[in-house]
Design a protein around this motif. Sequence first.
Motif, PDB file in Angstrom:
ATOM      1  N   ASP A  91       9.173   1.104  -4.398  1.00 25.35           N
ATOM      2  CA  ASP A  91       8.136   0.855  -5.398  1.00 25.35           C
ATOM      3  C   ASP A  91       7.381   2.163  -5.556  1.00 25.35           C
ATOM      4  OD1 ASP A  91       6.295   1.025  -3.230  1.00 25.35           O
ATOM      5  OD2 ASP A  91       6.391  -1.140  -2.908  1.00 25.35           O
ATOM      6  N   GLN A  92       6.206   2.132  -6.125  1.00 24.75           N
ATOM      7  CA  GLN A  92       5.467   3.370  -6.366  1.00 24.75           C
ATOM      8  C   GLN A  92       4.921   4.003  -5.088  1.00 24.75           C
ATOM      9  OE1 GLN A  92       2.461   2.448  -9.308  1.00 24.75           O
ATOM     10  NE2 GLN A  92       3.894   2.756 -10.997  1.00 24.75           N
ATOM     11  N   GLU A  93       4.854   3.226  -4.003  1.00 25.12           N
ATOM     12  CA  GLU A  93       4.228   3.735  -2.787  1.00 25.12           C
ATOM     13  C   GLU A  93       5.168   3.865  -1.601  1.00 25.12           C
ATOM     14  OE1 GLU A  93       0.932   1.226  -1.929  1.00 25.12           O
ATOM     15  OE2 GLU A  93      -0.198   1.809  -3.724  1.00 25.12           O
ATOM     16  N   ASN A  94       6.361   3.262  -1.666  1.00 29.43           N
ATOM     17  CA  ASN A  94       7.265   3.240  -0.509  1.00 29.43           C
ATOM     18  C   ASN A  94       8.681   3.661  -0.894  1.00 29.43           C
ATOM     19  OD1 ASN A  94       5.378   1.780   1.525  1.00 29.43           O
ATOM     20  ND2 ASN A  94       5.324   0.474  -0.291  1.00 29.43           N
ATOM     21  N   SER A  95       9.364   4.312   0.052  1.00 28.26           N
ATOM     22  CA  SER A  95      10.703   4.825  -0.214  1.00 28.26           C
ATOM     23  C   SER A  95      11.578   4.749   1.029  1.00 28.26           C
ATOM     24  CB  SER A  95      10.633   6.288  -0.675  1.00 28.26           C
ATOM     25  OG  SER A  95       9.851   6.451  -1.825  1.00 28.26           O
ATOM     26  N   ILE A  96      12.869   4.872   0.790  1.00 25.13           N
ATOM     27  CA  ILE A  96      13.844   5.124   1.852  1.00 25.13           C
ATOM     28  C   ILE A  96      14.396   6.513   1.593  1.00 25.13           C
ATOM     29  CG2 ILE A  96      16.048   4.445   2.863  1.00 25.13           C
ATOM     30  CD1 ILE A  96      15.492   1.586   1.962  1.00 25.13           C
TER      31      ILE A  96
ATOM     32  N   VAL B 172      17.938   8.403   8.354  1.00 24.20           N
ATOM     33  CA  VAL B 172      17.453   7.636   7.214  1.00 24.20           C
ATOM     34  C   VAL B 172      16.188   6.921   7.641  1.00 24.20           C
ATOM     35  CG1 VAL B 172      17.992   5.858   5.519  1.00 24.20           C
ATOM     36  CG2 VAL B 172      19.814   7.361   6.367  1.00 24.20           C
ATOM     37  N   ILE B 173      15.132   7.152   6.885  1.00 22.52           N
ATOM     38  CA  ILE B 173      13.797   6.673   7.265  1.00 22.52           C
ATOM     39  C   ILE B 173      13.206   5.842   6.142  1.00 22.52           C
ATOM     40  CG2 ILE B 173      11.441   7.432   7.794  1.00 22.52           C
ATOM     41  CD1 ILE B 173      12.651   9.873   9.112  1.00 22.52           C
ATOM     42  N   MET B 174      12.482   4.794   6.519  1.00 22.58           N
ATOM     43  CA  MET B 174      11.819   3.942   5.539  1.00 22.58           C
ATOM     44  C   MET B 174      10.331   3.890   5.832  1.00 22.58           C
ATOM     45  SD  MET B 174      12.622  -0.040   4.519  1.00 22.58           S
ATOM     46  CE  MET B 174      12.390  -0.612   6.210  1.00 22.58           C
ATOM     47  N   GLY B 175       9.530   4.007   4.780  1.00 28.14           N
ATOM     48  CA  GLY B 175       8.088   3.928   4.952  1.00 28.14           C
ATOM     49  C   GLY B 175       7.342   4.352   3.706  1.00 28.14           C
ATOM     50  N   SER B 176       6.037   4.524   3.844  1.00 30.12           N
ATOM     51  CA  SER B 176       5.226   4.906   2.688  1.00 30.12           C
ATOM     52  C   SER B 176       5.447   6.373   2.355  1.00 30.12           C
ATOM     53  CB  SER B 176       3.742   4.656   2.968  1.00 30.12           C
ATOM     54  OG  SER B 176       3.230   5.639   3.858  1.00 30.12           O
ATOM     55  N   ASN B 177       5.284   6.714   1.086  1.00 26.44           N
ATOM     56  CA  ASN B 177       5.465   8.102   0.659  1.00 26.44           C
ATOM     57  C   ASN B 177       4.456   9.040   1.329  1.00 26.44           C
ATOM     58  OD1 ASN B 177       7.531   7.280  -1.080  1.00 26.44           O
ATOM     59  ND2 ASN B 177       6.104   6.892  -2.747  1.00 26.44           N
ATOM     60  N   LYS B 178       3.243   8.553   1.552  1.00 28.31           N
ATOM     61  CA  LYS B 178       2.230   9.379   2.220  1.00 28.31           C
ATOM     62  C   LYS B 178       2.655   9.713   3.645  1.00 28.31           C
ATOM     63  CE  LYS B 178      -1.795   7.795  -0.414  1.00 28.31           C
ATOM     64  NZ  LYS B 178      -3.120   7.125  -0.357  1.00 28.31           N
ATOM     65  N   ASP B 179       3.221   8.732   4.342  1.00 28.97           N
ATOM     66  CA  ASP B 179       3.658   8.969   5.719  1.00 28.97           C
ATOM     67  C   ASP B 179       4.890   9.890   5.744  1.00 28.97           C
ATOM     68  OD1 ASP B 179       1.642   7.458   6.840  1.00 28.97           O
ATOM     69  OD2 ASP B 179       2.832   5.608   6.832  1.00 28.97           O
ATOM     70  N   ILE B 180       5.785   9.719   4.788  1.00 30.92           N
ATOM     71  CA  ILE B 180       6.957  10.584   4.707  1.00 30.92           C
ATOM     72  C   ILE B 180       6.550  12.034   4.517  1.00 30.92           C
ATOM     73  CG2 ILE B 180       8.989  11.153   3.285  1.00 30.92           C
ATOM     74  CD1 ILE B 180       9.284   8.116   2.787  1.00 30.92           C
TER      75      ILE B 180
END
Length: 231
Positions: free
Chosen positions: A160-165, A218-226
């Motif tokens: 979504d707009q805030e989270n990515s893999i 491969v990591i999943m989480g919020s874009n800010k944390d990435i």
Amino acid sequence: MSLRSLNFLDGLRRDHRQFAVIGLGRFGRAVCETLHKLGYDVMGTDIDEKLVAQVITDRIASTAIQLDSTKPIALREAGLFEFDTVIVAIGNYIEESIITTLNLKEAGVHCVVAKASTEIHGKLLKRVGADIVIFPEYEAGCDLAYTLTKPAILERLDLDQENSIVEVRVPEEFDNKSLAELQIRARFGLNVIAIGDGERYKINPNPQDRIHKGCAMVIMGSNKDIQRLPI
């Protein structure tokens, strides 16, 4: 692009082989050429006869015809309503894009993918029935920003707009350390869902698994944390 869209597209990849592309500008041409190279049956259409002729000359589609996609009878006569998936690649002419999408969905086309040029354009496309709405310019801009600021990111999937893999190169700081030692979840709020060498991956790795510089995770989480990762 939402998870619903991803599931929808996954079904299309397995079961569908025929595509039509309406609008043969740069984006539409790229879609035609890529699908054609992948072995799919692709029809390209545009109201501009010169663009149609160029597609035929370049042989980047199975067939190409000139038509006005705002006219339902033209779409019907060309057989567009019989295609599994139709991509509406008309981005700069909003009214034509919306009318074309409406014509296709009212005729029962299973999947209509529509290109949007603005957020409002995208909302209108969804209102008239577009199954998937894409924003190529926005997505290209995001990809460029990630490439410039985080070159270690190999692939990215926006949830979504805030989270990515994301798939990232293992940084030197993480070399030869176990996931337990790195405590990526505790330090960065991220979940490691796979590790590998770029060709073979281990899904749901154990805390004792070690990773090495130059490999991938491969990591999943919020874009800010990435963004806080030392990559």
